[in-house]
Write a protein that holds these residues in place. Structure first.
Motif, PDB file in Angstrom:
ATOM      1  N   GLY A 336       0.824  -1.212   0.000  1.00 48.27           N
ATOM      2  CA  GLY A 336       0.000   0.000   0.000  1.00 48.27           C
ATOM      3  C   GLY A 336       0.856   1.259   0.000  1.00 48.27           C
ATOM      4  N   ALA A 337       0.253   2.361  -0.477  1.00 52.32           N
ATOM      5  CA  ALA A 337       0.994   3.625  -0.518  1.00 52.32           C
ATOM      6  C   ALA A 337       1.433   4.044   0.890  1.00 52.32           C
ATOM      7  N   LYS A 338       0.711   3.597   1.914  1.00 55.13           N
ATOM      8  CA  LYS A 338       1.090   3.907   3.297  1.00 55.13           C
ATOM      9  C   LYS A 338       1.605   2.646   3.994  1.00 55.13           C
ATOM     10  N   ALA A 344      -5.149   5.809   5.724  1.00 56.67           N
ATOM     11  CA  ALA A 344      -5.168   6.694   4.562  1.00 56.67           C
ATOM     12  C   ALA A 344      -4.802   5.911   3.307  1.00 56.67           C
ATOM     13  N   TYR A 345      -5.320   6.323   2.194  1.00 53.83           N
ATOM     14  CA  TYR A 345      -5.132   5.623   0.906  1.00 53.83           C
ATOM     15  C   TYR A 345      -5.662   4.193   0.952  1.00 53.83           C
ATOM     16  N   ASN A 346      -6.421   3.898   2.032  1.00 56.16           N
ATOM     17  CA  ASN A 346      -7.188   2.644   2.099  1.00 56.16           C
ATOM     18  C   ASN A 346      -6.367   1.363   1.983  1.00 56.16           C
ATOM     19  N   THR A 349      -2.762  -0.256  -3.258  1.00 59.27           N
ATOM     20  CA  THR A 349      -1.491  -0.186  -3.962  1.00 59.27           C
ATOM     21  C   THR A 349      -1.695   0.592  -5.266  1.00 59.27           C
ATOM     22  N   PHE A 350      -0.686   1.332  -5.688  1.00 62.64           N
ATOM     23  CA  PHE A 350      -0.768   2.206  -6.859  1.00 62.64           C
ATOM     24  C   PHE A 350       0.360   1.854  -7.843  1.00 62.64           C
ATOM     25  N   TRP A 351       0.522   2.657  -8.887  1.00 64.08           N
ATOM     26  CA  TRP A 351       1.647   2.461  -9.816  1.00 64.08           C
ATOM     27  C   TRP A 351       2.965   2.686  -9.082  1.00 64.08           C
ATOM     28  N   ASP A 352       2.896   3.344  -7.925  1.00 61.44           N
ATOM     29  CA  ASP A 352       4.079   3.580  -7.098  1.00 61.44           C
ATOM     30  C   ASP A 352       4.864   2.276  -6.880  1.00 61.44           C
ATOM     31  N   SER A 353       4.102   1.155  -6.728  1.00 61.14           N
ATOM     32  CA  SER A 353       4.732  -0.108  -6.361  1.00 61.14           C
ATOM     33  C   SER A 353       5.809  -0.513  -7.350  1.00 61.14           C
ATOM     34  N   ASP A 478       1.106  13.479 -14.182  1.00 55.25           N
ATOM     35  CA  ASP A 478       0.729  14.822 -13.744  1.00 55.25           C
ATOM     36  C   ASP A 478      -0.792  14.894 -13.690  1.00 55.25           C
ATOM     37  N   GLU A 479      -1.318  14.713 -12.496  1.00 55.41           N
ATOM     38  CA  GLU A 479      -2.773  14.646 -12.345  1.00 55.41           C
ATOM     39  C   GLU A 479      -3.443  16.008 -12.430  1.00 55.41           C
ATOM     40  N   PHE A 480      -2.668  17.053 -12.721  1.00 54.35           N
ATOM     41  CA  PHE A 480      -3.270  18.377 -12.919  1.00 54.35           C
ATOM     42  C   PHE A 480      -3.742  18.560 -14.367  1.00 54.35           C
ATOM     43  N   ILE A 583       2.263  21.848 -12.727  1.00 56.60           N
ATOM     44  CA  ILE A 583       2.432  20.389 -12.773  1.00 56.60           C
ATOM     45  C   ILE A 583       2.441  19.846 -11.345  1.00 56.60           C
ATOM     46  N   LYS A 584       1.729  18.755 -11.137  1.00 55.67           N
ATOM     47  CA  LYS A 584       1.664  18.170  -9.793  1.00 55.67           C
ATOM     48  C   LYS A 584       2.927  17.385  -9.465  1.00 55.67           C
ATOM     49  N   GLN A 585       3.410  16.614 -10.433  1.00 54.65           N
ATOM     50  CA  GLN A 585       4.574  15.738 -10.219  1.00 54.65           C
ATOM     51  C   GLN A 585       5.154  15.395 -11.591  1.00 54.65           C
ATOM     52  N   PRO A 586       6.395  14.932 -11.642  1.00 56.51           N
ATOM     53  CA  PRO A 586       7.044  14.767 -12.945  1.00 56.51           C
ATOM     54  C   PRO A 586       6.292  13.837 -13.886  1.00 56.51           C
ATOM     55  N   GLU A 618       3.052  18.675  -5.546  1.00 57.38           N
ATOM     56  CA  GLU A 618       1.909  18.409  -4.656  1.00 57.38           C
ATOM     57  C   GLU A 618       1.895  16.931  -4.219  1.00 57.38           C
ATOM     58  N   SER A 619       2.570  16.085  -4.962  1.00 51.09           N
ATOM     59  CA  SER A 619       2.723  14.702  -4.512  1.00 51.09           C
ATOM     60  C   SER A 619       4.103  14.547  -3.881  1.00 51.09           C
ATOM     61  N   SER A 620       4.133  13.792  -2.779  1.00 54.59           N
ATOM     62  CA  SER A 620       5.420  13.579  -2.111  1.00 54.59           C
ATOM     63  C   SER A 620       6.335  12.698  -2.964  1.00 54.59           C
ATOM     64  N   LEU A 621       5.804  12.130  -4.056  1.00 46.51           N
ATOM     65  CA  LEU A 621       6.628  11.310  -4.940  1.00 46.51           C
ATOM     66  C   LEU A 621       7.498  12.168  -5.855  1.00 46.51           C
ATOM     67  N   SER A 622       7.261  13.458  -5.833  1.00 46.66           N
ATOM     68  CA  SER A 622       7.847  14.326  -6.857  1.00 46.66           C
ATOM     69  C   SER A 622       9.303  14.769  -6.636  1.00 46.66           C
ATOM     70  N   THR A 664       4.976   5.600   2.628  1.00 41.49           N
ATOM     71  CA  THR A 664       5.887   4.477   2.383  1.00 41.49           C
ATOM     72  C   THR A 664       6.455   4.455   0.965  1.00 41.49           C
ATOM     73  N   THR A 665       5.638   4.821  -0.017  1.00 39.68           N
ATOM     74  CA  THR A 665       6.176   4.743  -1.382  1.00 39.68           C
ATOM     75  C   THR A 665       7.126   5.919  -1.660  1.00 39.68           C
ATOM     76  N   SER A 666       6.902   7.054  -1.010  1.00 33.92           N
ATOM     77  CA  SER A 666       7.861   8.170  -1.156  1.00 33.92           C
ATOM     78  C   SER A 666       9.172   7.824  -0.460  1.00 33.92           C
TER      79      SER A 666
HETATM   80  C1  BGC Z   1      -0.028  10.727  -6.708  1.00 34.41           C
HETATM   81  C2  BGC Z   1      -0.054   9.414  -7.458  1.00 34.41           C
HETATM   82  C3  BGC Z   1       0.214   8.298  -6.479  1.00 34.41           C
HETATM   83  C4  BGC Z   1      -0.745   8.352  -5.292  1.00 34.41           C
HETATM   84  C5  BGC Z   1      -0.398   7.327  -4.236  1.00 34.41           C
HETATM   85  C6  BGC Z   1      -1.038  10.686  -5.575  1.00 34.41           C
HETATM   86  O1  BGC Z   1      -1.003  11.870  -4.866  1.00 34.41           O
HETATM   87  O2  BGC Z   1      -0.363  11.778  -7.572  1.00 34.41           O
HETATM   88  O3  BGC Z   1       0.925   9.417  -8.464  1.00 34.41           O
HETATM   89  O4  BGC Z   1       0.074   7.090  -7.143  1.00 34.41           O
HETATM   90  O5  BGC Z   1      -0.683   9.622  -4.699  1.00 34.41           O
HETATM   91  O6  BGC Z   1       0.875   7.535  -3.720  1.00 34.41           O
END
Ligand code: BGC
Length: 755
Positions: A336-338, A344-346, A349-353, A478-480, A583-586, A618-622, A664-666
């Motif tokens: 999971g993302a966390k 949070a984020y339930n 799992t996302f593409w982050d994995s 970029d979710e924006f 842009i939200k993230q790369p 805006e995303s900690s992945l950025s 966790t994914t960041s």
């Molecule tokens: C990011 C996504 C990411 C998700 C979970 C969102 O804020 O924009 O890229 O997959 O968080 O970490």
């Protein structure tokens, strides 16, 4: 980026220390002191109960509940969403002394200290309780989750009377009545519960998904009597002590989940075996065994930083959390993302994995790396159903999921984002590229790739102007920007996935291909679509256009936005976010990072200079991705400023939301920031490449990489780079563009700065 540290925990190379209790940080500390072992995760809440602010959470990987969504008449909308659910409170304890209840929100205490030892995975907490005018009791609690036997966890309580006389009652057990915090209700139905002298057990099932969880505890150290309440199976221990006397109570708990039909079918057998094991297992031996796992793992995956104590502690905390989230491929678990640290984020799992986390495992624990892909293989049927719901062929992997079914209830993300699917293809490619596991590739890997290619070949269209192939109405990383056409990332990664599928098929036995049912016509179609994939690029400026029309968007300077308006999601109307070039993230920079060996420095410079100033992170992945690229460009100041909070994002609560769970994914991004950024690793080419640089304040850093069965240690100082093979055969690699061979003898090279 307008983020600043909220320092609360003490800096120490191997420990996270909370010295004195501040209730304002109670929930943040619960996240930071989370323990986990991939199978289970426990937030660092106070086991004795706490009437102050708490987000109590205890999770079992892959155990989830379902929430119905409002009915929609539109095809492709989700009927329900699924979330990781709060399960049994296996550290449940209540402490009463001389008729007074211990509760750190109200009890008088002194000398509070909580320490998480990253070397052993053991969490300790101690304080002195001023029970009443005449009595003081020193209490200490200890807990761990076994890294060797993941279904076993342990907890210990020690009480020493320092003054007066203490009539002590301890209630210790298993509590299944705790609410899932975001729902406000307990989501389990207790089926059976039992308590006998020295033990308690409980079996419960989720209300709508029907998954089972069994927990059994064995208590040692004190004599207790059974105690039962609805949903709580416990033992009650009573003792009278005088000053100087000590009692100690420990428990080992077995946790079992039955997440699907196969696991349900074997549950009673597994319960029997688990109960038998519980009778034999000793708390101290189990703890020592788990600590030994950590010792072995640290020897191969530590990053040592000399000259920067904050980042030293930070990166070790990150590495610790990553191992806690996944360390074996045994359970087909969800990442999971966390992680397993909050609701949070339930727990999804996302593409982050595959894109952010997999590299850490590929180079630290290659056996566990496969687990990401196993999960995707196991959930291929659900991805095919999702593709059908979206009028595509093949498999469309969910953007957020826990069971394989799409769980993101924002339709524009769930229906328009292809990066989970291209991420799976990228993950398979990266896994095989680093490990050479062709058996996997030609079996499960090929099956997934074929279905992914079918989706990619049916979801796209031909551009009547350019004649190129590409994806319309998508949302890239970029979710924006939503509903855009020819998003460069999506097209680029789609092309890579198609080509990799074709390459894989070309090396497979015709009989294996026949089993997959791929026709020659399909292969030709994929080849044509890959060859003619439209990647918006201008030869003159060397810029990739993020998506068709992006260059026409009105410009907003991030610096002109008042700090109070961040995060934009919370302060700008939803559609306003889409109406400019922020842009939200790369996005472009993301694929340039992933395929670093394919772009020239001039291309990277042009795109970095264009896109980086438009990104608001805006995303900690950025930030980590930008920092890595800044390193590649030799822009150390920028790289260091983007790295600034990477390793301490949660320890210093930079985003002010650590209370909800760790990022966790960041955290995996922080590892990449050091290894791919400062270490200058490029791992997508034929040969591993290193171009190490070093932040100016650091004296030295070292990190290890598993490379094809050999363990390579890299050390970097301001002057030198050293290479040494700790295990296995010699390794050939490129260092600053020259081929070198690392072997058991340490070799040293002069460090070079990027021109
Ligand atoms: C990011 C996504 C990411 C998700 C979970 C969102 O804020 O924009 O890229 O997959 O968080 O970490």
């Amino acid at each position: 980026m307008g983020k600043y540290a909220d320092r609360y925990f003490q800096v120490h190379p191997w420990q996270i220390i909370e010295d004195g209790f501040n209730p304002d940080y109670s929930e943040v500390a619960e996240s930071i002191f989370s323990l986990g072992n991939e199978y289970t995760g426990l937030r660092g809440y106070f086991e004795e109960g706490y009437s102050g602010k708490s987000l109590q959470g205890s999770y079992l990987n892959g155990v989830y509940e379902r929430r119905m969504l409002p009915k929609s008449g539109y095809k492709g909308m989700l009927p329900f969403t699924e979330f990781m659910v709060n399960t049994v409170d296996w550290v449940y304890t209540r402490v009463f002394c001389n008729g007074v209840t211990l509760d750190l929100a109200v009890s008088a205490i002194s000398g509070f200290r909580r320490v998480l030892d990253l070397r052993t995975g053991v969490l300790c907490r101690s304080f002195t309780w001023q029970v009443d005018q005449g009595t003081e009791v020193e209490l200490s609690f200890e807990r761990f989750t076994s890294m060797e036997r993941e279904q076993l966890v342990g907890q210990k309580l020690t009480a020493k009377v320092v003054r007066g006389q203490a009539d002590l009652t301890i209630l210790a057990g298993l509590d299944f009545t705790r609410p899932h915090v975001s729902v406000g209700d307990a989501l389990f139905q207790v089926k059976t519960q039992d308590a006998a002298m020295g033990g308690a057990s409980i079996l419960a099932a989720t209300k709508t998904t029907g998954q089972s969880v069994y927990a059994a505890a064995a208590f040692h150290g004190m004599e207790g009597k059974p105690s039962m309440e609805d949903g709580i199976a416990a033992n009650q221990f009573t003792v009278s002590l005088i000053a100087g006397q000590t009692v100690s109570l420990n428990r080992v708990v077995t946790l079992l989940s039955a997440r699907n039909d196969t696991e349900q079918a074997s549950l009673s057998q597994r319960i029997q075996a688990a109960n038998a094991e519980l009778e034999k297992v000793d708390y101290d031996a189990l703890k020592a065994e788990s600590a030994a796992w950590w010792e072995k793992q640290w020897a191969v995956s530590d990053i040592e930083i000399q000259g920067d104590p904050e980042n030293q502690q930070g990166i070790r905390f990150c590495i610790f959390q990553l191992h806690q989230t996944l360390h074996t491929a045994k359970y087909g678990a969800v990442f999971g993302a966390k992680g397993l640290t909050g609701e949070a984020y339930n727990g999804n799992t996302f593409w982050d994995s595959e894109v952010y986390c997999l590299p850490f495992y590929l180079f630290n624990n290659p056996q566990a790396a496969k687990s990401f892909l196993k999960f995707r293989y196991d959930t291929l049927p659900e991805a095919k159903q999702r593709a059908a719901a979206l009028d595509c062929k093949g498999a469309f992997y969910p953007i957020a999921t826990i069971s394989g079914r799409e769980c993101c209830d924002l339709w524009q993300h769930a229906s328009l984002q292809l990066q989970a699917t291209t991420g799976v293809a990228y993950g398979i490619w990266n896994y095989v590229h680093q490990t050479g596991d062709k058996d996997f590739l030609h079996g499960c890997g090929a099956e997934m790739l074929v279905e992914i290619s079918r989706m990619l070949a049916s979801r796209g269209d031909w551009d009547p102007v350019t004649g190129g192939y590409g994806y319309y109405c998508v949302m890239g990383p970029d979710e924006f920007q939503m509903m855009v056409h020819h998003n460069a990332y999506t097209n680029f990664m789609g092309k890579k996935a198609l080509l990799f599928t074709l390459e894989t098929l070309a090396e497979m036995d015709p009989k294996q291909i026949e089993k997959l049912g791929v026709t020659q016509a399909e292969r030709e179609d994929w080849q044509e679509k890959a060859d003619r994939m439209y990647i918006p690029y201008d030869e003159e400026t060397r810029l990739f256009e993020q998506n068709m029309g992006y260059f026409h968007l009105p410009h907003r300077d991030p610096g002109s936005i008042p700090v109070e308006e961040f995060p934009l999601y919370a302060h700008w109307s939803y559609e306003r976010i889409y109406r400019n070039d922020l842009i939200k993230q790369p996005d472009v920079l993301m694929f340039m990072m992933l395929y670093g060996s394919e772009f020239t420095k001039e291309q990277l410079t042009a795109n970095f200079d264009y896109y980086e100033p438009r990104c608001i992170h805006e995303s900690s992945l950025s930030p980590s991705i930008h920092s890595i690229l800044a390193c590649r460009l030799g822009r150390m100041e920028k790289a260091e400023s983007m790295f600034d909070f990477a390793t301490r994002m949660d320890l210093d609560n930079y985003n002010r939301n650590t209370r909800e769970g760790l990022h966790t994914t960041s955290i995996a991004g922080a590892w990449m920031n050091i290894v791919y950024g400062f270490g200058g690793l490029i791992s997508d080419g034929k040969i591993l490449t290193l171009n190490p640089c070093i932040p100016k304040g650091w004296e030295k850093y070292t990190f290890c990489l598993w490379v094809g069965g050999s363990l390579l240690r890299i050390g970097v100082t301001q002057e030198e780079v050293s290479l040494e093979v700790l295990q296995g055969d010699a390794v050939k690699l490129k260092l600053y563009g020259r081929e070198v061979t690392a072997d058991k003898q340490t070799s040293t090279y002069r460090r070079e700065d990027e021109a």
